[in-house]
Design a protein around this motif. Structure first.
Motif, mmCIF file in Angstrom:
data_model
loop_
_atom_site.group_PDB
_atom_site.id
_atom_site.type_symbol
_atom_site.label_atom_id
_atom_site.label_comp_id
_atom_site.label_asym_id
_atom_site.label_seq_id
_atom_site.Cartn_x
_atom_site.Cartn_y
_atom_site.Cartn_z
ATOM 1 N N ASN A 172 0.841 -1.187 0.000
ATOM 2 C CA ASN A 172 0.000 0.000 0.000
ATOM 3 C C ASN A 172 0.883 1.247 0.000
ATOM 4 O OD1 ASN A 172 -1.541 2.258 0.960
ATOM 5 N ND2 ASN A 172 -3.144 0.815 1.560
ATOM 6 N N LYS A 173 0.821 1.992 -1.073
ATOM 7 C CA LYS A 173 1.649 3.183 -1.249
ATOM 8 C C LYS A 173 1.390 4.244 -0.177
ATOM 9 C CE LYS A 173 2.540 4.787 -5.434
ATOM 10 N NZ LYS A 173 2.413 5.468 -6.744
ATOM 11 N N THR A 174 0.152 4.356 0.278
ATOM 12 C CA THR A 174 -0.196 5.387 1.263
ATOM 13 C C THR A 174 0.567 5.190 2.565
ATOM 14 O OG1 THR A 174 -2.388 5.594 0.280
ATOM 15 C CG2 THR A 174 -2.111 6.472 2.502
ATOM 16 N N TRP A 175 0.678 3.949 3.025
ATOM 17 C CA TRP A 175 1.435 3.681 4.248
ATOM 18 C C TRP A 175 2.910 4.036 4.062
ATOM 19 C CZ3 TRP A 175 -0.862 3.517 8.602
ATOM 20 C CH2 TRP A 175 -2.116 2.922 8.749
ATOM 21 N N LEU A 176 3.457 3.709 2.912
ATOM 22 C CA LEU A 176 4.857 4.055 2.648
ATOM 23 C C LEU A 176 5.048 5.567 2.586
ATOM 24 C CD1 LEU A 176 5.699 1.338 0.002
ATOM 25 C CD2 LEU A 176 6.597 1.495 2.318
ATOM 26 N N GLN A 177 4.083 6.270 2.014
ATOM 27 C CA GLN A 177 4.168 7.727 1.957
ATOM 28 C C GLN A 177 4.131 8.330 3.358
ATOM 29 O OE1 GLN A 177 0.905 8.247 -0.754
ATOM 30 N NE2 GLN A 177 2.268 8.505 -2.512
ATOM 31 N N ALA A 178 3.349 7.732 4.249
ATOM 32 C CA ALA A 178 3.312 8.210 5.633
ATOM 33 C C ALA A 178 4.675 8.029 6.292
ATOM 34 C CB ALA A 178 2.230 7.478 6.419
ATOM 35 N N ALA A 179 5.296 6.868 6.092
ATOM 36 C CA ALA A 179 6.623 6.619 6.654
ATOM 37 C C ALA A 179 7.656 7.565 6.045
ATOM 38 C CB ALA A 179 7.024 5.159 6.428
ATOM 39 N N MET A 180 7.544 7.808 4.734
ATOM 40 C CA MET A 180 8.452 8.756 4.073
ATOM 41 C C MET A 180 8.293 10.157 4.647
ATOM 42 S SD MET A 180 8.622 7.916 0.010
ATOM 43 C CE MET A 180 6.901 7.513 -0.249
ATOM 44 N N MET A 181 7.041 10.565 4.865
ATOM 45 C CA MET A 181 6.789 11.898 5.384
ATOM 46 C C MET A 181 7.391 12.053 6.786
ATOM 47 S SD MET A 181 3.236 14.049 5.708
ATOM 48 C CE MET A 181 2.481 12.971 6.892
ATOM 49 N N LEU A 182 7.184 11.079 7.641
ATOM 50 C CA LEU A 182 7.738 11.157 8.991
ATOM 51 C C LEU A 182 9.263 11.197 8.961
ATOM 52 C CD1 LEU A 182 5.359 8.651 10.798
ATOM 53 C CD2 LEU A 182 5.478 11.118 11.177
ATOM 54 N N THR A 183 9.865 10.341 8.155
ATOM 55 C CA THR A 183 11.321 10.319 8.048
ATOM 56 C C THR A 183 11.838 11.628 7.459
ATOM 57 O OG1 THR A 183 11.225 7.924 7.720
ATOM 58 C CG2 THR A 183 13.296 9.008 7.180
ATOM 59 N N GLY A 184 11.154 12.140 6.451
ATOM 60 C CA GLY A 184 11.549 13.413 5.852
ATOM 61 C C GLY A 184 11.446 14.575 6.826
ATOM 62 N N LEU A 185 10.417 14.556 7.653
ATOM 63 C CA LEU A 185 10.274 15.627 8.647
ATOM 64 C C LEU A 185 11.358 15.552 9.719
ATOM 65 C CD1 LEU A 185 6.390 15.743 8.953
ATOM 66 C CD2 LEU A 185 7.894 17.494 7.971
ATOM 67 N N ILE A 186 11.776 14.351 10.069
ATOM 68 C CA ILE A 186 12.908 14.208 10.994
ATOM 69 C C ILE A 186 14.157 14.810 10.345
ATOM 70 C CG2 ILE A 186 14.462 12.551 12.105
ATOM 71 C CD1 ILE A 186 11.954 10.732 12.449
ATOM 72 N N PHE A 187 14.369 14.501 9.062
ATOM 73 C CA PHE A 187 15.503 15.051 8.317
ATOM 74 C C PHE A 187 15.456 16.587 8.323
ATOM 75 C CE2 PHE A 187 17.549 16.681 4.553
ATOM 76 C CZ PHE A 187 18.734 15.959 4.482
ATOM 77 N N ILE A 188 14.284 17.146 8.045
ATOM 78 C CA ILE A 188 14.137 18.612 8.025
ATOM 79 C C ILE A 188 14.421 19.196 9.404
ATOM 80 C CG2 ILE A 188 12.452 20.492 7.773
ATOM 81 C CD1 ILE A 188 11.225 18.779 5.460
ATOM 82 N N GLY A 189 13.936 18.538 10.448
ATOM 83 C CA GLY A 189 14.223 19.012 11.804
ATOM 84 C C GLY A 189 15.716 19.023 12.094
ATOM 85 N N ARG A 190 16.419 17.997 11.633
ATOM 86 C CA ARG A 190 17.876 17.967 11.813
ATOM 87 C C ARG A 190 18.541 19.089 11.018
ATOM 88 N NH1 ARG A 190 19.091 13.316 14.582
ATOM 89 N NH2 ARG A 190 17.893 11.460 14.024
ATOM 90 N N ALA A 191 18.042 19.358 9.803
ATOM 91 C CA ALA A 191 18.607 20.429 8.982
ATOM 92 C C ALA A 191 18.437 21.784 9.673
ATOM 93 C CB ALA A 191 17.964 20.439 7.599
ATOM 94 N N VAL A 192 17.274 22.010 10.251
ATOM 95 C CA VAL A 192 17.055 23.253 11.012
ATOM 96 C C VAL A 192 18.040 23.315 12.174
ATOM 97 C CG1 VAL A 192 15.425 24.482 12.500
ATOM 98 C CG2 VAL A 192 14.643 23.499 10.333
#
Length: 100
Positions: free
Chosen positions: A47-67
């Motif tokens: 299910n692509k939607t579940w993977l997109q949710a995991a991608m979004m969470l991981t990406g937001l962690i990445f963005i938080g680290r960048a900040v």
């Protein structure tokens, strides 16, 4: 305690250690358990939607680290963490784009 050391946290030294431990267990635990569950469900169900949710969470962690890098600077471990997160998002994206 091993996880606390791995994340360089020290809730015991906080002004309100009960709140600090609650934050570590609730916020961080909830985030990582949700991310793992979404990734697992996405792979198990294709299910692509579940993977997109995991991608979004991981990406937001990445963005938080960048900040954090911009505001506080960083060290080698932060760059390693960010590289792992970026590769993880890329792998999830590659897997998800082949679903439908």
């Amino acid at each position: 305690d091993m996880i606390i050391a791995a994340f360089a946290l020290n809730p015991a030294a906080a002004e309100n250690p009960e709140l600090a431990w609650s934050t570590v267990r609730g916020d961080m635990g909830g985030l990582f358990l949700t991310m793992g569950a979404a990734l697992g469900l996405g792979i198990a169900t294709n299910n692509k939607t579940w993977l997109q949710a995991a991608m979004m969470l991981t990406g937001l962690i990445f963005i938080g680290r960048a900040v954090g890098l911009v505001v506080n600077g960083g060290d080698q471990q932060i760059y390693i963490n960010m590289a792992v997160e970026a590769v993880g998002v890329a792998i999830m994206w590659l897997y998800a784009r082949n679903l439908d």
